[in-house]
Write a protein that holds these residues in place. Sequence first.
Motif, PDB file in Angstrom:
ATOM      1  N   ILE A  51       0.899  -1.009   0.084  1.00  0.00           N
ATOM      2  CA  ILE A  51      -0.043   0.060   0.097  1.00  0.00           C
ATOM      3  C   ILE A  51       1.301   1.473  -0.001  1.00  0.00           C
ATOM      4  CG2 ILE A  51      -0.232  -0.188   2.406  1.00  0.00           C
ATOM      5  CD1 ILE A  51      -3.382   1.009   1.913  1.00  0.00           C
ATOM      6  N   TRP A  52       2.023   0.857   0.883  1.00  0.00           N
ATOM      7  CA  TRP A  52       3.272   2.351   0.676  1.00  0.00           C
ATOM      8  C   TRP A  52       3.853   2.766  -0.294  1.00  0.00           C
ATOM      9  CZ3 TRP A  52       3.562   6.218   3.921  1.00  0.00           C
ATOM     10  CH2 TRP A  52       4.645   6.916   4.021  1.00  0.00           C
ATOM     11  N   LYS A  53       3.717   1.669  -1.150  1.00  0.00           N
ATOM     12  CA  LYS A  53       4.605   1.704  -2.643  1.00  0.00           C
ATOM     13  C   LYS A  53       3.212   2.097  -3.863  1.00  0.00           C
ATOM     14  CE  LYS A  53       7.230  -1.351  -6.114  1.00  0.00           C
ATOM     15  NZ  LYS A  53       6.901  -3.159  -6.625  1.00  0.00           N
ATOM     16  N   LEU A  54       1.777   1.998  -3.317  1.00  0.00           N
ATOM     17  CA  LEU A  54       0.945   2.629  -4.177  1.00  0.00           C
ATOM     18  C   LEU A  54       0.763   4.053  -3.797  1.00  0.00           C
ATOM     19  CD1 LEU A  54      -1.594  -0.014  -4.673  1.00  0.00           C
ATOM     20  CD2 LEU A  54      -0.175   0.556  -6.062  1.00  0.00           C
ATOM     21  N   PHE A  55       1.325   4.194  -2.903  1.00  0.00           N
ATOM     22  CA  PHE A  55       0.715   5.822  -2.199  1.00  0.00           C
ATOM     23  C   PHE A  55       1.691   6.565  -2.840  1.00  0.00           C
ATOM     24  CE2 PHE A  55       2.634   8.720   1.176  1.00  0.00           C
ATOM     25  CZ  PHE A  55       0.887   9.840   0.633  1.00  0.00           C
ATOM     26  N   LEU A  56       3.591   6.222  -2.950  1.00  0.00           N
ATOM     27  CA  LEU A  56       4.043   6.587  -3.362  1.00  0.00           C
ATOM     28  C   LEU A  56       4.387   6.894  -4.896  1.00  0.00           C
ATOM     29  CD1 LEU A  56       7.568   5.500  -1.377  1.00  0.00           C
ATOM     30  CD2 LEU A  56       5.739   7.166  -0.803  1.00  0.00           C
ATOM     31  N   GLN A  57       3.417   6.212  -4.802  1.00  0.00           N
ATOM     32  CA  GLN A  57       3.703   5.938  -6.573  1.00  0.00           C
ATOM     33  C   GLN A  57       2.280   6.456  -7.241  1.00  0.00           C
ATOM     34  OE1 GLN A  57       5.189   1.762  -8.222  1.00  0.00           O
ATOM     35  NE2 GLN A  57       3.244   2.045  -8.240  1.00  0.00           N
ATOM     36  N   GLY A  58       1.476   7.430  -5.950  1.00  0.00           N
ATOM     37  CA  GLY A  58       0.270   8.740  -6.516  1.00  0.00           C
ATOM     38  C   GLY A  58      -0.995   7.481  -7.349  1.00  0.00           C
ATOM     39  N   ASP A  59      -0.732   5.909  -6.678  1.00  0.00           N
ATOM     40  CA  ASP A  59      -1.900   5.318  -7.844  1.00  0.00           C
ATOM     41  C   ASP A  59      -2.437   4.481  -6.354  1.00  0.00           C
ATOM     42  OD1 ASP A  59      -0.489   5.851 -10.476  1.00  0.00           O
ATOM     43  OD2 ASP A  59       0.105   3.551  -9.606  1.00  0.00           O
ATOM     44  N   LEU A  60      -2.525   5.060  -5.252  1.00  0.00           N
ATOM     45  CA  LEU A  60      -3.741   4.870  -4.449  1.00  0.00           C
ATOM     46  C   LEU A  60      -5.182   6.175  -4.033  1.00  0.00           C
ATOM     47  CD1 LEU A  60      -3.939   2.791  -1.793  1.00  0.00           C
ATOM     48  CD2 LEU A  60      -3.116   4.494  -0.451  1.00  0.00           C
ATOM     49  N   PRO A  61      -6.128   6.424  -4.182  1.00  0.00           N
ATOM     50  CA  PRO A  61      -7.235   6.959  -3.867  1.00  0.00           C
ATOM     51  C   PRO A  61      -6.592   7.510  -3.104  1.00  0.00           C
ATOM     52  CG  PRO A  61      -7.670   4.767  -5.570  1.00  0.00           C
ATOM     53  CD  PRO A  61      -7.020   4.836  -4.825  1.00  0.00           C
ATOM     54  N   SER A  62      -7.244   8.414  -2.414  1.00  0.00           N
ATOM     55  CA  SER A  62      -7.626   9.695  -1.010  1.00  0.00           C
ATOM     56  C   SER A  62      -8.721   8.925  -0.814  1.00  0.00           C
ATOM     57  CB  SER A  62      -7.301  10.619  -1.416  1.00  0.00           C
ATOM     58  OG  SER A  62      -5.706  11.740  -1.773  1.00  0.00           O
ATOM     59  N   GLY A  63      -9.090   8.485   0.565  1.00  0.00           N
ATOM     60  CA  GLY A  63     -10.282   8.712   1.076  1.00  0.00           C
ATOM     61  C   GLY A  63     -10.776   7.218   1.416  1.00  0.00           C
ATOM     62  N   ILE A  64     -10.109   6.368   0.725  1.00  0.00           N
ATOM     63  CA  ILE A  64     -11.056   5.139   0.711  1.00  0.00           C
ATOM     64  C   ILE A  64     -10.625   4.699   1.496  1.00  0.00           C
ATOM     65  CG2 ILE A  64     -10.704   4.766  -1.896  1.00  0.00           C
ATOM     66  CD1 ILE A  64      -8.152   2.749  -1.740  1.00  0.00           C
ATOM     67  N   SER A  65     -11.887   3.369   2.010  1.00  0.00           N
ATOM     68  CA  SER A  65     -11.640   2.810   3.152  1.00  0.00           C
ATOM     69  C   SER A  65     -10.544   1.254   2.393  1.00  0.00           C
ATOM     70  CB  SER A  65     -12.296   2.157   3.706  1.00  0.00           C
ATOM     71  OG  SER A  65     -12.928   0.999   4.446  1.00  0.00           O
ATOM     72  N   VAL A  66      -9.330   1.300   3.260  1.00  0.00           N
ATOM     73  CA  VAL A  66      -8.782   0.015   2.870  1.00  0.00           C
ATOM     74  C   VAL A  66      -8.137  -0.839   4.121  1.00  0.00           C
ATOM     75  CG1 VAL A  66      -6.160  -0.393   2.377  1.00  0.00           C
ATOM     76  CG2 VAL A  66      -7.376   1.594   1.469  1.00  0.00           C
ATOM     77  N   THR A  67      -8.378  -1.918   4.546  1.00  0.00           N
ATOM     78  CA  THR A  67      -8.182  -3.439   5.230  1.00  0.00           C
ATOM     79  C   THR A  67      -6.792  -3.969   5.138  1.00  0.00           C
ATOM     80  OG1 THR A  67      -9.999  -3.258   6.210  1.00  0.00           O
ATOM     81  CG2 THR A  67      -8.242  -5.138   6.764  1.00  0.00           C
ATOM     82  N   CYS A  68      -5.440  -3.902   6.092  1.00  0.00           N
ATOM     83  CA  CYS A  68      -4.790  -5.014   5.631  1.00  0.00           C
ATOM     84  C   CYS A  68      -4.329  -6.025   6.444  1.00  0.00           C
ATOM     85  CB  CYS A  68      -3.128  -4.118   5.577  1.00  0.00           C
ATOM     86  SG  CYS A  68      -3.153  -2.731   4.201  1.00  0.00           S
ATOM     87  N   ILE A  69      -4.170  -6.893   5.895  1.00  0.00           N
ATOM     88  CA  ILE A  69      -4.603  -8.500   6.617  1.00  0.00           C
ATOM     89  C   ILE A  69      -3.093  -8.705   7.504  1.00  0.00           C
ATOM     90  CG2 ILE A  69      -4.393 -10.899   7.189  1.00  0.00           C
ATOM     91  CD1 ILE A  69      -7.465  -8.677   5.955  1.00  0.00           C
TER      92      ILE A  69
END
Length: 348
Positions: free
Chosen positions: A295-313
């Motif tokens: 998820i951090w990788k997607l964030f740094l790439q700008g590929d993580l939409p703001s405001g979404i609800s995410v659960t990591c296992i």
Amino acid sequence: MRSGILENYQDLLPLNERTPGYSLCEGSTPLVHLRNLSREMSIDLNVKFEGLNPTGSFKDRGMVLAVAKAVENGARALICASTGNTSASAAAYAAHAGLNCYVLLPSGFVAKGKLAQALIYGAKVISITGNFDKALELARDASREFGLAIVNSVNPYRLIGQRTASWEICDELGKSPEWLFIPVGNAGNISAYYAGFLKYRSLGRIARIPRLMGIQAEGASPMVSREMIDHPETIATAIRIGKPVSYTKAVKAVRNTEGAFISVSDDEIMNAQKMLAQKDGIFAEPASCATIAGIWKLFLQGDLPSGISVTCILTGNGLKDPEAPMKYLPDPVEIEGDWMSLKEVLNK
């Protein structure tokens, strides 16, 4: 009083009057809101901390059902191949059920914490030359030849039991998350989550199924490359698998939810482990932290939409493999045992 998944979800599991009601109080693991990482990535991020199951990993959910059904069907002993967590869980539930347990481990590639668990629970531990895939092949052969109940994820009850984690997430949130990140090794767990979400949607308990994001280590990423790997390599030993048994099911789960498989490097995994611990106070094993790395990788790439609800296992506890982070962390500061020495350090 806390109960286990066989009681909590008895109406949704394949139980009958002959199924033993085993429980080590597995399940009911916390869904923790990561306030600091949520703020940094501008999302609503929760983690399902499966490291607080009885043997410290998600395997306990499927194992209790697999062992109960094995005993129902007359099994007198269990066998499994493992990179560590399955062996610990199988050995614990075998002890709980009064069964013998045999575990095959790839020599030199199992964290000592997990090996200690299998041994202390009384399993017969057999270390083989080769990787997990070879160990599983031998376990399946032994199951057929000696009539042992195999409790790897080739056992359908394992995956059915593992569905319960997806139900707990939805029960606590009151809905499904929009995205769900999960480590992928043998690919059974992502398949189980998908089946669990489908079941809850069919019952009208959720309206949608989350986008499933399967995270693998770069050196063990057959789901990403779409090619099986003969010699997988990664510090995240729990997902060090090159030939996933549930490959086809996992591909279907990701495709049908418009998700993706992502690979992350060992350095990214270990950085994520440190980041999760130091920013939000949770210590999970390296394979678990592949989700945070993803998820951090997607964030740094700008590929993580703001405001979404995410659960990591987070599939396992950090104490399963304490040696891995020690390779990346500084040594303790050593001082003389006097006040002035301590004061000097605190003033820096």
